[in-house]
Every structure is written in C-alpha cells, then in structure tokens.
Design an enzyme around this catalytic site. Structure first.
Site, mmCIF file in Angstrom:
data_model
loop_
_atom_site.group_PDB
_atom_site.id
_atom_site.type_symbol
_atom_site.label_atom_id
_atom_site.label_comp_id
_atom_site.label_asym_id
_atom_site.label_seq_id
_atom_site.Cartn_x
_atom_site.Cartn_y
_atom_site.Cartn_z
ATOM 1 N N GLY A 256 58.461 29.480 58.467
ATOM 2 C CA GLY A 256 59.740 29.942 57.906
ATOM 3 C C GLY A 256 60.870 29.803 58.760
ATOM 4 C CG ASP A 257 65.246 27.713 59.133
ATOM 5 O OD1 ASP A 257 65.250 28.227 60.122
ATOM 6 O OD2 ASP A 257 65.833 26.848 58.736
ATOM 7 C CB ALA A 258 65.822 32.186 61.948
#
Length: 834
Positions: A238-240
């Site tokens: 996942g992205d931040a």
C-alpha cells in the site's frame, strides 16, 4: 533437515516459506503485514522493512550517487545504460543495508511505470514516457539492474509504482481515474505487464486514487489483471496512508477496520501506515478477524507473499550464504558510479533547436556569459539522494573557455517596513529576520528567484542562505533552498496599499507580519493583519544579465524549474509556461546578444514557443544529478554528441491538452498516439550535430498473420563530418479499422553510433500481435485484416521512409500480445544493427 525458521540445505524458497508459515502464530503473521515487520525472535526471524526509495539513486539515506531524473534517463532511449544505472543503485542500496540493516530495507520502491499521459502531472520527472511500450522496456531494464542477475537471489526487490491510472496530484486521494476498457488494456496495463512478465519486478504499489469509482487499494484489477502478469507470486504494498483513506478521505467504507479488511481481501499484502508504528494496523486487522471480515487464510496468503520476497532476498538464510555480501561500502559514489552518472547525464541531453551556433568552439579568447538561476546551481528532487558533490554548468565551462562571466538573473531587493529595513544575520547558520536596520546595507539585501506560478524564493545575500518559516512561524535565513515534504521556503508577493507588497507564505497560506519585537513571523491570517513592505530594487537582474551578455561572444541562459517547487508530488502544474521572470530574463539577454543559447533544465516540458521562434539554439535536459553541469558543458562544446530524444510530446500551449482528470486518451485525442495538432516538439524529437540519411526500407515479408513477426531493415548513413548518435524509430499506423486507431505508435527502436561516412543496416522487429486492439466484447486483443503503414525515421515528426505491411487477422477470436518476458530479451536495445 530444517532449523527453527524452516531453513534447509536444499529446498526452494517456497519450501522455506511453507516451513516458516507452519511455525508462525496468527498474530505473528499479522505482524508481517506492516511496512516495518517486527522480528520473531523465537524463530530467529530478523526485522524487515519494505520501501527503500531508489527512483534514480538511493534516496533519503545520506550521500549516494545521484543519477539524472527518470525522464532524463529515459531520454537516452538506451536500455543497457538504464540497466547499468539500476545495477549501480542496487549495489549502493545493498551497501547501505549492510551498514544499517534495521533502517535500510532491500525492498526498493522503484521504478515508476505510470505512462506520462499529461505533462502537467506534478510527478512527471518520475516517469519514463507517454508511450506505454517504451515505458515498459526502459522500466524493465532499470528493474533488471536493481534485482541483479543471480539466478536465485535478488540484489534488491523492485516494486512498480503506482497501480493504477495515476497521473494527477490535485485531490489525488479522492479523484477517480475513469478508464474505458481500451484505455485500460492498451495504455495503462502494458507498462506494468512488461517488467512483471520478465520477472524484473517482484512487487507493486497500489495508488492513492480511485479507478472507475473504486479505491485503487480495493480494485478487482489487482486480482484479475495484475497478479496474472507475473510468472511468480508478487507482493502488493500500500502507499503511505492509503489504507486509512478508504474509510477516511474516500469515505468508501464506514470504519478503518472495514477498510483495512477490504484492502487485505483485495490483495494488499503490506500496509504502509503510521510510519514505524505498527500498532494501528495490527489492531485493525486483528479486529477484522474477530468481526469475521477477514479469515486466517487471508492473512496466510498475504504473509506468504511477503515472506516469498524475503526468501528471494536471502533474508531467511544465514548471512554468510548471501551472494551479495561482498558489496563494499566503498561502492557508494565510487569512481565507476561517478563516470556512469556523467555518461547517463550526457546521453539525456536533447538538442531541440540549432541553426548552427552549436557546438561552441572553445577558441582562445572566447567570451561566454553563463546566466540564469540554474547557471551555477544543481538541484535535487524529492526522491534524490544527498549529492556527494555538484558540478554546475558555470564551473564546467570555466576551464575550457577563455573567459566566463555569470549572473543568476535574480533581482536584488531590500524590504522596508515603515522606516526600518528587514535585516538577515550574516552567520553561516542563519537566524531570525528582523525589521530593525536603519538603511539598506548588505545584510538587508535579498535575491528573488522566480520558480513559476508566482512562487518566489528569497535568498539572503548576507550568508547565501534561503529564507523559510520555522516550526514557530518565524522567518529565518538558514535554508540551502526550497525542500522538504512541505516546502516552507516559497512566497508570493501580493499587492498592498500605496504600492507596497504583502508577503504571503505559500505553505501556510498566511501572511508575514512584523511583531512588536521587530521579528518577521508568518502569523497573519488575512491581508488586513499583514505588514505592508516597500520594495526597493537594488539590482535589476535581467538588466545586469543583459549587460554581461552584450559583452560576451555567446550567452548561455540556464533556465528551468526548481524540482521542489511548482510541479512535484502533491502539486500539479496549472499550465506549461516558463516562469514569467525567467521569460523576461531570456528576452532581455537575447535582445542584448542574438547569439544566445537556452539551456533548459526541467522535470517536465515547457511551452517555449518564443524561444523556439527567436533563439538560434535550445537544448533540454532533466535535472542531471551530480554531473549535470559536466554533461551539459560537454554537449555545448561539442566534446559529446547530443544523443537524447524526447519520450513525451512538448505542446505549444496548455490549451492543446484535455482536462487533467480526463484519462480517456482515445476519446480526448491525447498523447502523441491521438493528438491531431501540431506540437512544439514531437515525440522522439532530438537533433544531432551531424546528418543522417535513411534508405532501402525492407521487410522480411510484405504480409503477416496475426501471430507472425516481420523484420524491418533500413540503411542509415552518417553523411556528416563528425561521429554521431542516432535513435532509429519504427512506428506503425493501421489504415482501416472498425474502431478509432492511434495516428501512429512506436513499435521498436535502436540507438546506434556512426562515424562520418559510416553506413549501417539497422534491423527492427515488428510483431503482428502488438497491432491489435482490445475488444471488450471478446475479452481480448483482436488483430484485424488491414493494411498498416510502416514508418521509420528520427521522430514522429521526422519520418524518413514509409512502407506498407498487410496483416491478416486471427480467425475466431483474440490473440495474445507479446508479453514482457519476450520484450525483456531485448532490454539492452530492441533494434539490431550490423
């Protein structure tokens, strides 16, 4: 025989993962699903983290070799060079990991493979090309270098970014990229498929946006498309903060437990949330289990994918068995990497226009004026490492040229509040600004840099440091320049009463006011509470630069963007214009000396129509890293050939572009594939210092079936007087179809070097399956019976030879397009020459 974590003397990584999964508790497995994975000491499992940034060098880890931005690397059209850069970056990541294994992970978040659909995208510099095929080839080469050539062990574990349809920063977490089936399958997915099918990348990051109304982290395309691209299992990260967005900014689900559970079910294996704090992620996934939103099998599946990557990195084996253990700390910024950085920067330089002024002959007594904000500066972007050194253009030209004068072109001003001037400390470390000087002495002087969209940076002459707002809102002159996730060093001059200006701080959207103690603070919420400043112009930067230009034989004006301002992650551009102050500087210098060269350095294309119409020479490069100035100087002086070619269209005006959020490139006539207008500089454009002639276009066959292949050959001759580098480009256009087809599309290319008078036959490959289009009704690519124009030349706008190929479509249904594994076999340069 196995040890405590399932290691054996012979079994495959899969077997070791199976053994380890059998020994881990469910809670321990959940602990593996966060970016920062805690150790499991009872099994000897070491801590592990995902997400070392390695876009064009090892970033955020201190000093490292800084290579050109990705759009610059791409401009080389040289897959073997790109692979070598990836290998160098991989070695430096390995060296830093060995020095600090707890902080530096071997799962690298690179390359970015989102096609560069719109040049206003703030992250334009991170991508390779607006063409998905070229993006896939070059990204495959970079990822191949990062992962290394060992048959069993990865040097690093490359992660493709960002799945899917991600080309806008404005409201990126809440906007939907609506992708019609043909755009999805013909434009967006191929760039991901190539490096995954080749086994070059082993992980993928999901994007912030929604895709067709569904958060990308929940997209069914992760399972139905992405996971089918690779021969082995891949890890999806996942992205931040993106999983938190599902129930937060996106309001797609009612609570975070539901959001995290849905992401895990959709295929997110590793959550990048709350920095190093694993607790919220673990608690949410644990509660999701208790509520029946996920199952133990869901956890096992994700944990297996995470551990599979760790196994391929050798993380489950004894350190002494690591084939990459011999990477020395001395590899960081070693002489070989410096030379590679210089060569990469050189090959990225694109000559856009030249009426014969270039190359400059460094004859005795040559007087050169090197002017502009980038004349004596090298800037790094958000994903750069710390520059070990920086060769500026002025410095690189000073040795070979008899006389070099320079000026930044910045206006020098003093700000006066009432009867007092704003003063900056002369200490190297800087200090607070105060309106307490009775006169405009040197410690009140400020240089003003225009970075576009009315964003300016102020540099104190007293100590050469930039002015920014500290955490308390106080203005201080202690900054090397604009930078950081939140840029606190940019301002806008707003009109004030009676000809004064108000100083608006862009990061906080507040105004500067002088306090009772005389100090300047960003604490005025509205203009009425701001302090009006009188601006006294001490030096007219454009006029001073023009004076130097008039006294020189040639003026080189170095303009462009600051990669941390006006176009970067979180910030799209609103237009394609040069900063107004820079345009004025360029015109003033040209008026003073018609022999003016524009050396443009930028993260993205500009609409430089005036320069193209009036200047004798224009060249462009991306921000080139530590050797940027050396590379530019070598091309300007003719020591090196301008071998770069554009990998995206340069438009004449932003009016030629559709809405930034319109992802339907077919319907909106976007990118070089469908754009019907006249671009400023076309896809593939780049001039040379020599001349190339094309002749004798031949096909191995004039007709081909849907599953066939044709070799296209062309004779290329260097008919000039110096060694030259050429990129031979092969395009096709389908002449008849029942659907809208691209006006032209790149199919292959070859980069060659020819001596004066040398002639070479270049052989290019054309696969008929790639000429198909996505038929959603049939669920696959369809190749039609149709004639295709075959076009070979120097760019989309400079086609030299045209032929016709007859394609016989597949009977009975879809055909398989060539996958990334086939393309990877040509990663060192698809075309061949003899």
């Amino acid at each position: 025989m196995t040890d405590s974590i399932g290691r054996t003397s012979g079994p495959s990584p899969d077997a070791r993962v199976d053994g380890l999964l059998a020994r881990l508790t469910l809670s321990e497995k959940i602990g593996l699903l966060h970016q920062w994975q805690a150790p499991v000491e009872r099994l000897g499992l070491r801590p592990f983290r995902t997400g070392t940034e390695a876009l064009h060098g090892a970033a955020w880890l201190g000093t490292a070799t800084v290579f050109p931005q990705v759009i610059g690397l791409a401009s080389s059209w040289n897959a073997e060079l790109v692979r070598a850069v990836g290998a160098a970056v991989g070695d430096e990541v390995r060296a830093k990991h060995q020095a600090d294994p707890g902080r530096v992970g071997l799962n690298v978040w690179a390359p970015v493979v989102n096609p560069l659909r719109d040049p206003r995208w703030g992250r334009n510099e991170e991508g390779w090309s607006e063409d998905p095929g070229l993006t896939g080839r070059l990204a495959t080469a970079y990822a191949t270098g990062l992962r290394g050539g060992h048959p069993d062990r990865l040097r690093t574990a490359p992660t493709l970014k960002h799945f899917l349809g991600y080309n806008n920063e404005t409201d990126r977490a809440t906007t939907s990229s609506d992708l019609p089936p043909r755009v999805l399958h013909e434009y967006e997915l191929p760039a991901f498929r190539a490096p995954l099918a080749a086994g070059a990348a082993v992980a993928v990051m999901a994007s912030y946006n929604l895709v067709n109304g569904v958060p990308a982290h929940l997209s069914p395309l992760i399972a139905t498309e992405l996971r089918r691209m690779a021969p082995d299992e891949i890890m999806v990260v996942g992205d931040a903060g993106a999983a938190t967005n599902i129930a937060g900014a996106q309001a797609h689900l009612p609570d975070h437990v539901s959001g995290f559970a849905a992401a895990l079910r959709a295929g997110i294996d590793s959550f990048t949330e709350d920095d190093t704090d694993t607790r919220p992620t673990v608690e949410r996934l644990t509660e999701a289990l208790e509520r029946g939103l996920i199952t133990a099998a869901d956890v096992d599946r994700a944990a297996r994918r995470v551990l599979s990557v760790r196994a391929r990195l050798g993380d489950l084996d004894p350190p002494e068995s690591d084939p990459w253990a011999g990477v020395s700390p001395d590899v960081v910024d070693c002489p070989a990497h410096r030379e590679l950085a210089r060569e990469a920067a050189r090959q990225s330089v694109v000559l856009l226009r030249n009426d014969g002024l270039l190359p400059l002959a460094p004859t005795p007594g040559l007087r050169l004026a090197v002017l502009g904000p980038l004349a004596d500066a090298v800037h790094a972007d958000w994903y750069s490492g710390t520059l070990p050194y920086a060769v500026t253009l002025r410095a690189a030209l000073t040795g070979p040229v008899g006389e070099v004068t320079t000026h930044s072109g910045a206006d020098r001003i003093a700000l006066r509040a009432g009867g007092r001037y704003v003063r900056a400390t002369a200490d190297d470390e800087g200090g607070p600004l105060a309106a307490d000087a009775p006169s405009a002495t040197e410690d009140t002087w400020l240089d003003v840099f225009d970075w576009g969209a009315e964003a300016v940076a102020l540099r104190a002459v007293a100590n050469g440091r930039h002015i920014g707002a500290d955490d308390d809102g106080e203005l201080v002159n202690d900054r090397p320049g604009p930078g950081g996730w939140v840029v606190r060093e940019t301002f806008r001059f707003a009109p004030g009463p009676d000809g004064t200006v108000l100083l608006r701080h862009l990061a906080t959207d507040r105004y500067v006011a002088v306090g009772p103690d005389g100090r300047l603070r960003v604490d005025a919420a509205d203009p009425d509470a701001a302090t009006p400043f009188a601006v006294e112009l001490l030096v007219d930067g454009a006029a001073r630069a023009a004076e130097l230009a008039a006294a020189a034989d040639v003026a080189v004006v170095a303009l462009g963007n600051h990669p941390m301002v006006n176009g970067r992650e979180t910030e799209d551009r609103v237009d394609l214009a040069l900063p107004a102050g820079q345009e004025a500087l360029l015109r003033a210098v040209h008026a003073a000396n018609p022999r003016t060269v524009l050396a443009l350095t930028s993260s993205y294309p500009y609409a430089i129509g005036w320069a193209d119409a009036h200047l004798p020479a224009v060249l462009w490069s991306a921000h080139g890293g530590q050797e940027h100035g050396a590379a530019l100087a070598s091309v300007l002086l003719g020591d090196a050939e301008p071998g770069g070619r554009l990998t995206q269209t340069w438009y004449a005006d932003a009016a030629d572009l559709p809405d930034l959020l319109d992802y339907d490139i077919i319907g909106s006539d976007a990118t070089y594939l469908y754009h019907r207008g006249e671009p400023l500089y076309p896809f593939g454009h780049g001039l040379s210092y020599t001349r190339f002639d094309y002749a004798d276009l031949r096909f191995s066959a004039t007709s081909v079936t849907a599953d066939g292949e044709v070799e296209v050959s062309v004779e290329v001759t260097n008919s000039g007087t110096r060694v030259g580098e050429e990129v031979v480009q092969l395009y096709t256009r389908q002449r008849r179809s029942r659907v809208k087809q691209p006006l032209r599309q790149l199919r292959d290319h070859a980069r060659i070097t020819l001596a004066p008078g040398e002639r070479r036959v270049v052989r290019l490959r054309l696969r008929a399956a790639e000429l198909g289009w996505w038929d959603d009704a049939r669920g696959g690519h369809v190749v039609e019976d149709a004639p295709h124009s075959v076009l070979v030349g120097r760019s989309v706008g400079d086609i030299r030879l045209v032929g016709t190929l007859s394609v016989r479509g597949a009977a009975g249904g879809p055909v398989r397009a060539a996958d990334g594994a086939e393309r990877a076999r040509e990663a060192s340069g698809a075309g061949r020459a003899r």
